[in-house]
Design a protein around this motif. Structure first.
Motif, PDB file in Angstrom:
ATOM      1  N   LEU A   1      -4.141  30.413   9.784  1.00  0.00           N
ATOM      2  CA  LEU A   1      -4.413  31.486  10.743  1.00  0.00           C
ATOM      3  C   LEU A   1      -5.804  32.068  10.531  1.00  0.00           C
ATOM      4  O   LEU A   1      -6.532  32.333  11.490  1.00  0.00           O
ATOM      5  N   MET A   2      -6.197  32.244   9.276  1.00  0.00           N
ATOM      6  CA  MET A   2      -7.524  32.790   9.003  1.00  0.00           C
ATOM      7  C   MET A   2      -8.615  31.813   9.434  1.00  0.00           C
ATOM      8  O   MET A   2      -9.650  32.218   9.993  1.00  0.00           O
ATOM      9  N   GLN A   3      -8.391  30.522   9.214  1.00  0.00           N
ATOM     10  CA  GLN A   3      -9.394  29.542   9.646  1.00  0.00           C
ATOM     11  C   GLN A   3      -9.538  29.539  11.170  1.00  0.00           C
ATOM     12  O   GLN A   3     -10.645  29.430  11.707  1.00  0.00           O
ATOM     13  N   LEU A   4      -8.423  29.677  11.868  1.00  0.00           N
ATOM     14  CA  LEU A   4      -8.480  29.709  13.331  1.00  0.00           C
ATOM     15  C   LEU A   4      -9.187  30.968  13.823  1.00  0.00           C
ATOM     16  O   LEU A   4      -9.912  30.933  14.826  1.00  0.00           O
ATOM     17  N   ARG A   5      -9.012  32.078  13.129  1.00  0.00           N
ATOM     18  CA  ARG A   5      -9.729  33.305  13.503  1.00  0.00           C
ATOM     19  C   ARG A   5     -11.224  33.141  13.281  1.00  0.00           C
ATOM     20  O   ARG A   5     -12.039  33.640  14.060  1.00  0.00           O
ATOM     21  N   LYS A   6     -11.606  32.439  12.223  1.00  0.00           N
ATOM     22  CA  LYS A   6     -13.032  32.184  11.990  1.00  0.00           C
ATOM     23  C   LYS A   6     -13.600  31.296  13.092  1.00  0.00           C
ATOM     24  O   LYS A   6     -14.760  31.466  13.505  1.00  0.00           O
ATOM     25  N   CYS A   7     -12.788  30.350  13.587  1.00  0.00           N
ATOM     26  CA  CYS A   7     -13.242  29.517  14.707  1.00  0.00           C
ATOM     27  C   CYS A   7     -13.565  30.388  15.919  1.00  0.00           C
ATOM     28  O   CYS A   7     -14.552  30.151  16.621  1.00  0.00           O
ATOM     29  N   CYS A   8     -12.708  31.373  16.173  1.00  0.00           N
ATOM     30  CA  CYS A   8     -12.910  32.219  17.350  1.00  0.00           C
ATOM     31  C   CYS A   8     -14.129  33.119  17.190  1.00  0.00           C
ATOM     32  O   CYS A   8     -14.797  33.430  18.182  1.00  0.00           O
ATOM     33  N   ASN A   9     -14.422  33.544  15.970  1.00  0.00           N
ATOM     34  CA  ASN A   9     -15.537  34.476  15.768  1.00  0.00           C
ATOM     35  C   ASN A   9     -16.886  33.769  15.854  1.00  0.00           C
ATOM     36  O   ASN A   9     -17.768  34.180  16.598  1.00  0.00           O
ATOM     37  N   HIS A  10     -17.078  32.736  15.054  1.00  0.00           N
ATOM     38  CA  HIS A  10     -18.351  32.003  15.096  1.00  0.00           C
ATOM     39  C   HIS A  10     -18.203  30.752  14.241  1.00  0.00           C
ATOM     40  O   HIS A  10     -17.677  30.815  13.119  1.00  0.00           O
ATOM     41  N   PRO A  11     -18.657  29.601  14.727  1.00  0.00           N
ATOM     42  CA  PRO A  11     -18.524  28.377  13.921  1.00  0.00           C
ATOM     43  C   PRO A  11     -19.362  28.400  12.653  1.00  0.00           C
ATOM     44  O   PRO A  11     -19.065  27.685  11.703  1.00  0.00           O
ATOM     45  N   TYR A  12     -20.421  29.238  12.602  1.00  0.00           N
ATOM     46  CA  TYR A  12     -21.270  29.269  11.421  1.00  0.00           C
ATOM     47  C   TYR A  12     -20.600  29.949  10.233  1.00  0.00           C
ATOM     48  O   TYR A  12     -21.181  29.996   9.144  1.00  0.00           O
ATOM     49  N   LEU A  13     -19.389  30.484  10.423  1.00  0.00           N
ATOM     50  CA  LEU A  13     -18.636  31.018   9.296  1.00  0.00           C
ATOM     51  C   LEU A  13     -18.148  29.911   8.371  1.00  0.00           C
ATOM     52  O   LEU A  13     -17.715  30.187   7.250  1.00  0.00           O
ATOM     53  N   PHE A  14     -18.198  28.660   8.832  1.00  0.00           N
ATOM     54  CA  PHE A  14     -17.830  27.517   8.006  1.00  0.00           C
ATOM     55  C   PHE A  14     -19.102  26.938   7.386  1.00  0.00           C
ATOM     56  O   PHE A  14     -20.107  26.726   8.081  1.00  0.00           O
TER      57      PHE A  14
ATOM     58  N   VAL B   1     -26.526  31.748  19.559  1.00  0.00           N
ATOM     59  CA  VAL B   1     -25.769  32.304  20.676  1.00  0.00           C
ATOM     60  C   VAL B   1     -24.957  31.242  21.387  1.00  0.00           C
ATOM     61  O   VAL B   1     -23.743  31.388  21.590  1.00  0.00           O
ATOM     62  N   TYR B   2     -25.586  30.120  21.794  1.00  0.00           N
ATOM     63  CA  TYR B   2     -24.875  29.172  22.653  1.00  0.00           C
ATOM     64  C   TYR B   2     -23.829  28.365  21.905  1.00  0.00           C
ATOM     65  O   TYR B   2     -23.057  27.630  22.519  1.00  0.00           O
ATOM     66  N   ASN B   3     -23.762  28.471  20.565  1.00  0.00           N
ATOM     67  CA  ASN B   3     -22.696  27.808  19.820  1.00  0.00           C
ATOM     68  C   ASN B   3     -21.442  28.663  19.679  1.00  0.00           C
ATOM     69  O   ASN B   3     -20.473  28.234  19.058  1.00  0.00           O
ATOM     70  N   CYS B   4     -21.461  29.870  20.213  1.00  0.00           N
ATOM     71  CA  CYS B   4     -20.318  30.771  20.085  1.00  0.00           C
ATOM     72  C   CYS B   4     -20.077  31.468  21.407  1.00  0.00           C
ATOM     73  O   CYS B   4     -20.994  32.087  21.967  1.00  0.00           O
ATOM     74  N   GLY B   5     -18.838  31.407  21.907  1.00  0.00           N
ATOM     75  CA  GLY B   5     -18.518  32.031  23.183  1.00  0.00           C
ATOM     76  C   GLY B   5     -18.609  33.545  23.127  1.00  0.00           C
ATOM     77  O   GLY B   5     -19.132  34.189  24.042  1.00  0.00           O
ATOM     78  N   LYS B   6     -18.104  34.162  22.047  1.00  0.00           N
ATOM     79  CA  LYS B   6     -18.139  35.612  21.955  1.00  0.00           C
ATOM     80  C   LYS B   6     -19.578  36.127  21.923  1.00  0.00           C
ATOM     81  O   LYS B   6     -19.903  37.134  22.558  1.00  0.00           O
ATOM     82  N   LEU B   7     -20.425  35.446  21.154  1.00  0.00           N
ATOM     83  CA  LEU B   7     -21.812  35.902  21.059  1.00  0.00           C
ATOM     84  C   LEU B   7     -22.549  35.685  22.368  1.00  0.00           C
ATOM     85  O   LEU B   7     -23.488  36.416  22.696  1.00  0.00           O
TER      86      LEU B   7
END
Length: 649
Positions: free
Chosen positions: A26-39, A55-61
């Protein structure tokens, strides 16, 4: 709208999936939603750059990048809340790239920096546009009423945390309408998190606030976790292209309002029983049974998920014997027992000499000579170890040379050794030495009178004599760095207590009746729990009792209980000594800041007065008029020129 975290697994036939693994997924999936650079490894580089790929690598940003310019044009100021401090790091890079002035606060921010940033953000005409905070960091002192827009970047499991975050702007003194934006990635686990939070709020309204208790546990079970992880999996695996669109921000906000209304209607249709079960997947009232759905009975069979649309979370396989692998066989290989280290022989009946007894250096030379000669008589050879390097080999050769050249002590040297053994502090034990060091830490190295009182069994004259030799030859001790660090830390505490006492004395000197007249400049850090009358009493009584006295806060607590004006003040009377100490530390910080501002103001006024005095002195003005001495010098030069002219004629 975000990159998706892929993982492989094996099917768990028994159906027993550890809860901890599911929480991690669940935490990994939340990191996916926030920003891929968290990995780690997702960000392109090195070299690492801050540009549009952030910016363009993350929908929220991407949404945030469209929303912030519009809010800035409207004159709004923004608070951004996130659960993850690493997400705040990414937002910092984004603000630097877009040249937005910002402040940041999380659980690691020091108290002084936190207060300074809040003051800078709330200052009239401040250029700070964004204030980013971690959702659970903060406290009663955060008042950000200058902001009128709150952006919840990712939602908390506990809806009260998000409400508290919104209240950072909903403080007393807010003059604008506060708007709240919550960023939720479509068809992801975030939808389920928000749904569960809304169910908690509705349950709180229907049950808890109505006076009824709830026995349902709020924690997720394994099946609920699996349902949340599976939510949107078909959509994710079927989508191939990026879903980040170039729609106008107004269109995106309109879609968000529609989604919010749908969620609200869905909650309205649920009964109290569904809310108790924390589920929004309960069928409607028209269904005959909870196991009936779309004409199919699921009572006796489990729904089969199509192959390829979902992969079960991995099951951790444990090996009974790790030594079957070559790596573990090498790592766990038991080496042969090492031979016991041979101690170099020492002469029998040699006196025990401690370094803190400070014997004359000549004694150590004679004792070393005696040891080396004894080893020579035994034919002892220093063991050689070529693996230690050339420096160690050189030391070993030097040690062997001393043994070979050693000679026995003469009668005169033996008598000299016996005499030197009486010249050290032979009556000082390790216990006495430790007491001496702790007393220096407690009172400082210069307070010999109190130090002598703490060293049991020693007269003040003996302690003074030992102290003089200690500070002259302390460099000879083996662990002198640790000892000096211990003493210096204690002296720093003493100096801090002295500065606090000085600040309290200066504060009290400005009032004739401090218990009635004293005022504290809170700024933005007043808080809600303590009132000014309570703070005034704490400061005045702390100064009266003596700040540097032991158990002063226990006495302060007793004084609070005895004060007639607080006989009905349950809050203050229920505070412990530790809580009173914490509040007094806050008040002392405010007083020191006030004293510093007054001193700077006085220095500025003195400097201004001295500048005016220099301008008003003769010859020091800017009109060009000379002094009397300058005038006489000019007249003398004129007379000499006239005499020279007559002489020439």
């Amino acid at each position: 709208m975000c990159s998706i975290f892929h993982f492989t697994s094996t099917v768990n036939g028994a159906g027993k999936v550890e809860k901890m693994r599911l929480q991690n997924i669940l935490m990994q999936l939340r990191k996916c939603c926030n920003h891929p650079y968290l990995f780690d490894g997702a960000e392109p580089g090195p070299p690492y750059t801050t540009d549009e790929h952030l910016v363009y690598n993350c929908g929220k940003l991407t949404i945030l990048d469209k929303l912030l310019p519009k809010l800035r044009e409207q004159g709004s100021r923004v608070l951004i809340f996130s659960q993850m401090t690493r997400m705040l790091d990414i937002l910092e890079d984004y603000c630097l790239w877009r040249q937005y002035k910002y402040c940041r606060l999380d659980g690691q921010t020091p108290h002084e920096d936190r207060n300074r940033q809040i003051e800078e953000y709330n200052m009239e005409g401040s250029e700070k546009f964004v204030f980013m905070l971690s959702t659970r960091a903060g406290g009663l002192g955060i008042n950000l009423t200058s902001a009128d827009v709150v952006i919840i970047y990712d939602s908390d499991w506990n809806p009260q945390m998000d409400l508290q975050a919104m209240d950072r702007a909903h403080r007393i003194g807010q003059t604008k309408q506060v708007r709240v934006f919550r960023l939720i990635t479509d068809n992801t686990v975030e939808e389920k998190i928000v749904e569960r939070a809304e169910v908690k709020l509705r349950l709180d309204k229907l049950v808890i606030q109505s006076g009824r208790l709830v026995d349902t546990k709020n924690q997720l079970n394994k099946d609920e976790m699996l349902n949340m992880i599976r939510h949107g999996a078909n959509h994710v695996f079927s989508s191939k292209d990026s879903e980040i669109t170039d729609e106008d921000i107004d269109t995106i906000l309109a879609k968000g309002e529609v989604k919010t209304e749908e969620l609200k209607q869905k909650l309205e249709s649920l009964g109290e029983s569904s809310l108790r079960a924390f589920s929004m997947d309960t069928p409607g009232a028209t269904t005959d049974s909870v196991y009936q759905f779309e004409g199919e009975d699921y009572r006796e069979k489990q729904k089969v998920i199509p192959i390829g649309s979902w992969i079960e979370p991995p099951k951790r396989e444990r090996k009974a014997n790790y030594a079957v692998d070559a790596y573990f066989r090498e790592a766990l290989r038991v080496s042969e027992p090492k031979a016991p280290k041979v101690q170099a022989p020492r002469p029998p009946k040699q006196p025990i000499v401690q370094d803190f007894q400070f014997f004359p250096p000549r004694l150590f030379e004679l004792l070393d000579q005696e040891i080396y000669h004894y080893r020579k008589t035994l034919g002892y050879k220093v063991p050689r170890n070529p693996e230690l390097g050339p420096d160690a080999a050189k030391i070993q050769r030097e040690e062997q040379r001393k043994i070979d050249d050693a000679e026995a002590l003469t009668e005169e040297e033996i008598q000299e050794k016996e005499q030197l053994l009486t010249q050290g502090f032979t009556n000082w034990t390790k216990r006495d030495f430790n007491q001496f060091i702790k007393a220096n830490e407690k009172y400082g190295r210069d307070d010999i009178e109190n130090i002598a009182k703490d060293v049991e069994g020693k007269t003040p004259e003996e302690v003074m004599e030992y102290s003089a030799v200690f500070w002259e030859r302390c460099h000879e001790l083996q662990d002198i760095d640790r000892i000096m660090g211990q003493i210096e830390r204690g002296e720093a505490k003493i100096q801090r207590r002295a500065s606090i006492k000085k600040a309290l004395d200066a504060k009290m000197a400005r009032y004739r009746a401090p218990f009635h007249q004293l005022r504290i400049l809170y700024g933005t850090n007043k808080g809600k729990n303590y009132v000014e009358e309570e703070d005034r009493f704490l400061v005045c009584m702390l100064h009266k009792l003596g700040f540097d006295k032991e158990n002063v806060y226990e006495e302060l607590r007793a004084a609070v209980h005895a004060a007639p004006q607080f006989r009905f003040d349950w809050f203050l009377k229920s505070r412990t000594a530790v809580e009173l100490q914490r509040r007094c530390n806050t008040l002392i910080t405010l007083i020191e800041r006030e004293n510093q501002e007054l001193e700077e103001k006085e220095r500025a006024e003195k400097k201004k007065k001295s500048g005016n005095a220099n301008q008003n002195t003769p010859g020091g003005n800017a009109t060009g008029k000379g002094t009397n001495a300058g005038k006489r010098k000019a007249d003398g030069a004129l007379d000499s020129a006239q005499k020279h002219k007559k002489k020439k004629k």
